[in-house]
Design a protein around this motif. Sequence first.
Motif, PDB file in Angstrom:
ATOM      1  N   MET A  16       0.841  -1.206   0.000  1.00  0.00           N
ATOM      2  CA  MET A  16       0.000   0.000   0.000  1.00  0.00           C
ATOM      3  C   MET A  16       0.872   1.250   0.000  1.00  0.00           C
ATOM      4  O   MET A  16       0.627   2.188  -0.773  1.00  0.00           O
ATOM      5  CB  MET A  16      -0.893  -0.025   1.254  1.00  0.00           C
ATOM      6  CG  MET A  16      -1.642   1.261   1.531  1.00  0.00           C
ATOM      7  SD  MET A  16      -2.072   1.430   3.287  1.00  0.00           S
ATOM      8  CE  MET A  16      -0.502   1.983   3.969  1.00  0.00           C
ATOM      9  N   MET A  17       1.918   1.274   0.832  1.00  0.00           N
ATOM     10  CA  MET A  17       2.807   2.441   0.886  1.00  0.00           C
ATOM     11  C   MET A  17       3.519   2.646  -0.449  1.00  0.00           C
ATOM     12  O   MET A  17       3.714   3.783  -0.888  1.00  0.00           O
ATOM     13  CB  MET A  17       3.834   2.287   2.018  1.00  0.00           C
ATOM     14  CG  MET A  17       3.297   2.589   3.397  1.00  0.00           C
ATOM     15  SD  MET A  17       2.511   4.221   3.566  1.00  0.00           S
ATOM     16  CE  MET A  17       3.916   5.312   3.347  1.00  0.00           C
ATOM     17  N   ALA A  18       3.904   1.548  -1.082  1.00  0.00           N
ATOM     18  CA  ALA A  18       4.576   1.666  -2.388  1.00  0.00           C
ATOM     19  C   ALA A  18       3.624   2.302  -3.405  1.00  0.00           C
ATOM     20  O   ALA A  18       4.041   3.141  -4.222  1.00  0.00           O
ATOM     21  CB  ALA A  18       5.043   0.295  -2.869  1.00  0.00           C
ATOM     22  N   LEU A  19       2.359   1.934  -3.337  1.00  0.00           N
ATOM     23  CA  LEU A  19       1.367   2.528  -4.260  1.00  0.00           C
ATOM     24  C   LEU A  19       1.152   4.001  -3.929  1.00  0.00           C
ATOM     25  O   LEU A  19       1.063   4.847  -4.823  1.00  0.00           O
ATOM     26  CB  LEU A  19       0.046   1.753  -4.188  1.00  0.00           C
ATOM     27  CG  LEU A  19       0.105   0.307  -4.711  1.00  0.00           C
ATOM     28  CD1 LEU A  19      -1.203  -0.423  -4.407  1.00  0.00           C
ATOM     29  CD2 LEU A  19       0.395   0.269  -6.211  1.00  0.00           C
ATOM     30  N   ILE A  20       1.076   4.313  -2.636  1.00  0.00           N
ATOM     31  CA  ILE A  20       0.882   5.716  -2.225  1.00  0.00           C
ATOM     32  C   ILE A  20       2.056   6.567  -2.705  1.00  0.00           C
ATOM     33  O   ILE A  20       1.864   7.660  -3.243  1.00  0.00           O
ATOM     34  CB  ILE A  20       0.728   5.808  -0.681  1.00  0.00           C
ATOM     35  CG1 ILE A  20      -0.614   5.199  -0.243  1.00  0.00           C
ATOM     36  CG2 ILE A  20       0.843   7.261  -0.210  1.00  0.00           C
ATOM     37  CD1 ILE A  20      -0.783   5.058   1.271  1.00  0.00           C
ATOM     38  N   GLU A  21       3.264   6.064  -2.526  1.00  0.00           N
ATOM     39  CA  GLU A  21       4.459   6.811  -2.957  1.00  0.00           C
ATOM     40  C   GLU A  21       4.435   7.038  -4.460  1.00  0.00           C
ATOM     41  O   GLU A  21       4.671   8.147  -4.939  1.00  0.00           O
ATOM     42  CB  GLU A  21       5.742   6.062  -2.555  1.00  0.00           C
ATOM     43  CG  GLU A  21       6.092   6.178  -1.083  1.00  0.00           C
ATOM     44  CD  GLU A  21       6.234   7.620  -0.593  1.00  0.00           C
ATOM     45  OE1 GLU A  21       6.718   8.474  -1.376  1.00  0.00           O
ATOM     46  OE2 GLU A  21       5.843   7.892   0.553  1.00  0.00           O
ATOM     47  N   ALA A  22       4.157   5.986  -5.204  1.00  0.00           N
ATOM     48  CA  ALA A  22       4.171   6.091  -6.673  1.00  0.00           C
ATOM     49  C   ALA A  22       3.124   7.097  -7.154  1.00  0.00           C
ATOM     50  O   ALA A  22       3.355   7.868  -8.095  1.00  0.00           O
ATOM     51  CB  ALA A  22       3.915   4.724  -7.301  1.00  0.00           C
ATOM     52  N   ALA A  23       1.976   7.081  -6.482  1.00  0.00           N
ATOM     53  CA  ALA A  23       0.862   7.922  -6.922  1.00  0.00           C
ATOM     54  C   ALA A  23       1.095   9.402  -6.623  1.00  0.00           C
ATOM     55  O   ALA A  23       0.315  10.257  -7.050  1.00  0.00           O
ATOM     56  CB  ALA A  23      -0.437   7.440  -6.272  1.00  0.00           C
ATOM     57  N   LYS A  24       2.175   9.701  -5.904  1.00  0.00           N
ATOM     58  CA  LYS A  24       2.495  11.110  -5.653  1.00  0.00           C
ATOM     59  C   LYS A  24       3.040  11.784  -6.911  1.00  0.00           C
ATOM     60  O   LYS A  24       3.027  13.009  -7.018  1.00  0.00           O
ATOM     61  CB  LYS A  24       3.526  11.225  -4.521  1.00  0.00           C
ATOM     62  CG  LYS A  24       2.942  10.919  -3.146  1.00  0.00           C
ATOM     63  CD  LYS A  24       4.009  11.015  -2.067  1.00  0.00           C
ATOM     64  CE  LYS A  24       3.402  10.677  -0.707  1.00  0.00           C
ATOM     65  NZ  LYS A  24       4.437  10.564   0.336  1.00  0.00           N
ATOM     66  N   ALA A  25       3.537  10.995  -7.850  1.00  0.00           N
ATOM     67  CA  ALA A  25       4.077  11.574  -9.092  1.00  0.00           C
ATOM     68  C   ALA A  25       2.947  12.227  -9.876  1.00  0.00           C
ATOM     69  O   ALA A  25       1.863  11.652 -10.016  1.00  0.00           O
ATOM     70  CB  ALA A  25       4.751  10.490  -9.919  1.00  0.00           C
ATOM     71  N   GLN A  26       3.217  13.411 -10.367  1.00  0.00           N
ATOM     72  CA  GLN A  26       2.170  14.172 -11.071  1.00  0.00           C
ATOM     73  C   GLN A  26       1.591  13.426 -12.262  1.00  0.00           C
ATOM     74  O   GLN A  26       0.403  13.531 -12.549  1.00  0.00           O
ATOM     75  CB  GLN A  26       2.760  15.494 -11.532  1.00  0.00           C
ATOM     76  CG  GLN A  26       2.680  16.550 -10.457  1.00  0.00           C
ATOM     77  CD  GLN A  26       2.350  17.907 -11.028  1.00  0.00           C
ATOM     78  OE1 GLN A  26       2.794  18.238 -12.133  1.00  0.00           O
ATOM     79  NE2 GLN A  26       1.583  18.677 -10.306  1.00  0.00           N
ATOM     80  N   ASP A  27       2.469  12.696 -12.957  1.00  0.00           N
ATOM     81  CA  ASP A  27       2.014  12.031 -14.184  1.00  0.00           C
ATOM     82  C   ASP A  27       1.445  10.637 -13.900  1.00  0.00           C
ATOM     83  O   ASP A  27       1.141   9.896 -14.826  1.00  0.00           O
ATOM     84  CB  ASP A  27       3.159  11.940 -15.194  1.00  0.00           C
ATOM     85  CG  ASP A  27       4.222  10.948 -14.765  1.00  0.00           C
ATOM     86  OD1 ASP A  27       4.270  10.598 -13.556  1.00  0.00           O
ATOM     87  OD2 ASP A  27       5.004  10.508 -15.621  1.00  0.00           O
ATOM     88  N   TYR A  28       1.309  10.279 -12.629  1.00  0.00           N
ATOM     89  CA  TYR A  28       0.769   8.942 -12.327  1.00  0.00           C
ATOM     90  C   TYR A  28      -0.740   8.952 -12.600  1.00  0.00           C
ATOM     91  O   TYR A  28      -1.441   9.864 -12.166  1.00  0.00           O
ATOM     92  CB  TYR A  28       1.064   8.570 -10.876  1.00  0.00           C
ATOM     93  CG  TYR A  28       0.978   7.083 -10.614  1.00  0.00           C
ATOM     94  CD1 TYR A  28       2.012   6.237 -10.981  1.00  0.00           C
ATOM     95  CD2 TYR A  28      -0.150   6.530 -10.025  1.00  0.00           C
ATOM     96  CE1 TYR A  28       1.934   4.867 -10.765  1.00  0.00           C
ATOM     97  CE2 TYR A  28      -0.238   5.159  -9.797  1.00  0.00           C
ATOM     98  CZ  TYR A  28       0.812   4.331 -10.171  1.00  0.00           C
ATOM     99  OH  TYR A  28       0.722   2.973  -9.958  1.00  0.00           O
ATOM    100  N   PRO A  29      -1.246   7.959 -13.321  1.00  0.00           N
ATOM    101  CA  PRO A  29      -2.649   8.033 -13.758  1.00  0.00           C
ATOM    102  C   PRO A  29      -3.689   7.635 -12.700  1.00  0.00           C
ATOM    103  O   PRO A  29      -4.870   7.552 -13.019  1.00  0.00           O
ATOM    104  CB  PRO A  29      -2.687   7.061 -14.944  1.00  0.00           C
ATOM    105  CG  PRO A  29      -1.602   6.085 -14.656  1.00  0.00           C
ATOM    106  CD  PRO A  29      -0.533   6.821 -13.914  1.00  0.00           C
ATOM    107  N   ALA A  30      -3.231   7.378 -11.475  1.00  0.00           N
ATOM    108  CA  ALA A  30      -4.174   6.977 -10.420  1.00  0.00           C
ATOM    109  C   ALA A  30      -3.854   7.718  -9.139  1.00  0.00           C
ATOM    110  O   ALA A  30      -2.715   8.108  -8.903  1.00  0.00           O
ATOM    111  CB  ALA A  30      -4.064   5.473 -10.171  1.00  0.00           C
TER     112      ALA A  30
END
Length: 195
Positions: A16-30
Amino acid sequence: MKKRVAVLISGRGSNMMALIEAAKAQDYPAEIALVVSNRPEALGLARARAEGIATAVVDHMVFGKDRQAFERALDAELQKNRIALVCLAGFMRLLTPWFVNRWSGRMLNIHPALLPQFKGLDTHRRALAAGVKEHGATVHFVSVEMDDGPIIAQQAVPVLPGDTEASLAARVLEVEHRLYPQALRMVAAGQIRPA
Ligand code: GRF
């Protein structure tokens, strides 16, 4: 528009934390819009809250043997939060065909093995016992059969001499933390669909 994602957990929530971190990127689609746990004491809940993410508990114990009542409550929580995609991340409940079909093509799971090898629990212990040279992680769409369904992404790690369950689990977990965000990115961007 970013896809609104709910992450379903039962425990520590490192994926879950890995997904939260990744989703902080502006260009992340989720965006991770909600974290739901079936266990009130799950460590991941506090970690999600610390990130400012909405959390909910749908405690399966409250519903006794009535799996569908539990799943209706879970589904209501997802609807209320206008969730588009669901990521199971160490969510330790088997889901009924009713729930799986409702979220068909919109629900992902991560499994700590190279599916179709080692479905179910204790994958690292079983991989060591089987003497395989490679082990790994798989992200797949959830289908009615447990740890089945179309594979989205998969990555292998070597099994090394002297590996213990813990050392192998740690090597696989590192891969999980990269693989799940990549897989969710592809699905949320509409680059991959279940067959
Ligand atoms: C992970 O290994 C996941 O693949 C498995 O359960 C573990 C959950 O870990 N289904 P975490 O809660 O994401 O840290």
